[in-house]
Motif scaffolding. Sequence first.
Motif, short mmCIF file in Angstrom:
data_model
loop_
_atom_site.label_atom_id
_atom_site.label_comp_id
_atom_site.label_asym_id
_atom_site.label_seq_id
_atom_site.Cartn_x
_atom_site.Cartn_y
_atom_site.Cartn_z
N ALA B 283 0.86 -1.19 0.00
CA ALA B 283 0.00 0.00 0.00
C ALA B 283 0.90 1.24 0.00
N ASP B 284 0.49 2.30 0.69
CA ASP B 284 1.28 3.53 0.64
C ASP B 284 2.23 3.66 1.83
N GLY B 285 2.87 4.80 1.92
CA GLY B 285 3.84 5.03 2.98
C GLY B 285 3.22 5.06 4.36
N ALA B 286 1.99 5.58 4.45
CA ALA B 286 1.33 5.63 5.75
C ALA B 286 1.06 4.23 6.26
N PHE B 287 0.68 3.33 5.33
CA PHE B 287 0.42 1.96 5.74
C PHE B 287 1.72 1.27 6.18
N ALA B 288 2.78 1.46 5.41
CA ALA B 288 4.06 0.85 5.78
C ALA B 288 4.53 1.37 7.13
N LYS B 289 4.29 2.66 7.37
CA LYS B 289 4.69 3.25 8.66
C LYS B 289 3.90 2.60 9.80
N ALA B 290 2.63 2.32 9.56
CA ALA B 290 1.81 1.67 10.58
C ALA B 290 2.33 0.25 10.86
N VAL B 291 2.73 -0.44 9.81
CA VAL B 291 3.31 -1.79 9.99
C VAL B 291 4.60 -1.68 10.80
N VAL B 300 10.63 -5.35 17.61
CA VAL B 300 11.39 -5.66 16.39
C VAL B 300 11.71 -4.35 15.68
N PHE B 301 12.98 -3.97 15.74
CA PHE B 301 13.43 -2.68 15.19
C PHE B 301 13.70 -2.81 13.70
N VAL B 302 12.89 -2.14 12.88
CA VAL B 302 13.14 -2.06 11.44
C VAL B 302 13.00 -0.59 11.03
N ARG B 303 13.39 -0.28 9.80
CA ARG B 303 13.23 1.08 9.29
C ARG B 303 12.53 1.04 7.93
N MET B 304 12.38 2.20 7.31
CA MET B 304 11.71 2.24 6.01
C MET B 304 12.31 3.36 5.16
N PRO B 305 12.17 3.27 3.84
CA PRO B 305 12.64 4.34 2.95
C PRO B 305 11.89 5.64 3.22
N PHE B 306 12.52 6.77 2.83
CA PHE B 306 11.95 8.09 3.11
C PHE B 306 10.95 8.55 2.04
N VAL B 307 11.14 8.09 0.81
CA VAL B 307 10.54 8.77 -0.34
C VAL B 307 9.56 7.82 -1.04
N PRO B 309 7.71 6.23 -4.34
CA PRO B 309 6.87 5.14 -3.84
C PRO B 309 7.66 4.08 -3.06
N GLN B 310 8.98 4.31 -2.85
CA GLN B 310 9.78 3.31 -2.13
C GLN B 310 9.31 3.17 -0.68
N ASN B 311 8.67 4.21 -0.17
CA ASN B 311 8.22 4.16 1.23
C ASN B 311 6.98 3.29 1.43
N ARG B 312 6.58 2.55 0.39
CA ARG B 312 5.57 1.51 0.58
C ARG B 312 6.18 0.27 1.24
N CYS B 313 7.54 0.29 1.39
CA CYS B 313 8.29 -0.87 1.92
C CYS B 313 8.74 -0.63 3.36
N ILE B 314 9.02 -1.72 4.05
CA ILE B 314 9.83 -1.66 5.27
C ILE B 314 11.16 -2.35 4.96
N ARG B 315 12.20 -1.94 5.67
CA ARG B 315 13.55 -2.48 5.39
C ARG B 315 13.98 -3.33 6.58
N VAL B 316 14.25 -4.59 6.33
CA VAL B 316 14.49 -5.57 7.39
C VAL B 316 15.88 -6.19 7.19
N SER B 317 16.72 -6.15 8.22
CA SER B 317 18.05 -6.77 8.11
C SER B 317 17.94 -8.29 8.07
N ALA B 318 18.86 -8.88 7.32
CA ALA B 318 18.94 -10.35 7.26
C ALA B 318 19.54 -10.85 8.57
N GLY B 319 18.66 -11.14 9.53
CA GLY B 319 19.09 -11.48 10.87
C GLY B 319 19.39 -12.95 11.05
N ARG B 320 19.72 -13.29 12.28
CA ARG B 320 19.89 -14.68 12.67
C ARG B 320 18.52 -15.37 12.71
#
Lengths: 343, 343
Positions: B283-291, B300-307, B309-320
């Motif tokens: 969906a949009d950036g507001a939805f990704a921010k809610a997630v 669970v600490f994750v971040r997301m792109p600023f701009v 339409p990339q801000n429809r994503c969340i960015r998750v590190s490849a963890g253990r």
Amino acid sequence: MGRPFLARLGANENVFGPSPKAVEAIRSAAADLWMYGDPESHDLRGALAAGRGIGVENIVVGEGIDGLLGYLARMLVEVGDTVVTSDGAYPTFNYHVAGFGGVLHKVAYKGDNEDPDALFAKAAEVGAKIVYLANPDNPMGSWHKGADIVKAMDKLPAGCLLVLDEAYVEFAPEGTAVELDIEDPRLIRMRTFSKAYGLAGARVGYALGAADLITSFNKIRNHFGMNRSAQIGALAALNDPDWLAQTCANVAAGRTEIARIAAQNGLVALSSATNFVAVDCGADGAFAKAVLDGLVTRGVFVRMPFVAPQNRCIRVSAGRPEDLKRFAAALPEALTEARSQPA
Amino acid sequence: MGRPFLARLGANENVFGPSPKAVEAIRSAAADLWMYGDPESHDLRGALAAGRGIGVENIVVGEGIDGLLGYLARMLVEVGDTVVTSDGAYPTFNYHVAGFGGVLHKVAYKGDNEDPDALFAKAAEVGAKIVYLANPDNPMGSWHKGADIVKAMDKLPAGCLLVLDEAYVEFAPEGTAVELDIEDPRLIRMRTFSKAYGLAGARVGYALGAADLITSFNKIRNHFGMNRSAQIGALAALNDPDWLAQTCANVAAGRTEIARIAAQNGLVALSSATNFVAVDCGADGAFAKAVLDGLVTRGVFVRMPFVAPQNRCIRVSAGRPEDLKRFAAALPEALTEARSQPA
């Protein structure tokens, strides 16, 4: 020369080393180095602030005083701005000032002391934006009372900032550090964990000053520039005042021993409020350089001031007994060699 | 929130950590931190140069890529100079450019990729002095073949420098790193020990480029700015290629697991050549921010792109596996919560 020095007494390092508690904290943190350090150095600034009764907003932590001086120059120095410093004093700030197009005015030492009255009068004369003063002084080890510097600050022109480098102040007699309202806009003080705390290789410096000025570092500093375990180690070092006191006692004993060795060789060691001693070799810079070369050849690393007449001296760190034994053994030979050279 | 995160997957750190050989080297060096680090980073530059068949004069080591980008901006950017970058890409260089009075031109992503052709065409159009490009990209994890970037460089205007940030390149498929004559004056590449080598908290980055450009860092860098044990640890990490290979395999497995978790929740994970994955929340950036907020609330600490339409994503590190298990447990709840919010 392809081999380590037998005695490393030239880089103003603290050979007595960091607190064992700091060493242990750094060791424990090693496996966690996959995490970034705290960009705000929150815990370290909190401890520094609490110890002084000031706010965390009055403290910025950076990659050594050199790093903070670079940031300060970037923040304040514009092309044509004038900066006043002492001729022959610690030169790093000068490089940054010149790099940003500032104009340096240099004031001579008075005897072997930086001269606050003359520095601040020169600042008024040239309308300086910044004055740099190290107290205690490097390379001479001389010092002023903090109260005398505060008194001399009356001469500073309006809007001029005094950058007071107190890197060595923990080694100095009580009353050397400047005491002034932290919000006084005329002053920023530089401190470090590189000297008395024995963590030169960790790169942790800090600046103390008015909140407005300190906060403005955040606009330009390398926010994630601080090594994580260095922050942790510095905090542990700060929390071990007994080790600090022991170090200062060791350094004082080292200074006394250097003075004894100098006297034994017919030389005069200057009084010092730092962890090094300037030893007057009794002639000119060329002679002191010959003595220095003779020491270095014998594995004893020392340095010397750049500018006459201070360059009649060599600068020797207050080392451990074994370091100073090597210095004591090498000095007579180095002197004999220097005296036998054609003038 | 006053408590540590259960899974730290937001800062692009490498949770698999540094080589045990690096940890051991750093531990062994702790008691020697009273000595300054080598201002020339001689041993580390030597090993890096030998591994590439280039000269030490083609390598400068600094306080992370962020530190080196700051130095580069200071060296090259004058008031009014134009710099081209991608809108939404890693922003640190932009701050430095703006700080020195440079004028930024931003080029849109093409899909979820930085667009070298458009970047370099824009550089030609505006007469840019510098272009910044990260390959692989942060925050999207997308990448180009090095050969394609080299080909696109034909479009660069004369005298324009490409700053190629290869912070994540060790995680990327063979052929992602740019191969070009090290003396080509059009290119400087940024590398780091913070990502694949797992030493983010140590602050060791390096730049590769023509000797003239690299040598000019010496005019302005903080010469004693490098932590001594960080230099030693980075060298030990470099000398443990097996650990690096194992890390890259662990990261690849983590990316696969993130994709599986995303699919299980009806989401699409983007292909990644880094140690993180952008997960399209559909969906949009507001939805990704809610997630994102729902994940953070669950530790669970994750971040997301600023701009967009990339801000429809969340960015998750490849963890253990244990980190990703927490992510897998929190994601469905975070999604349900986000979907129940008023649009």
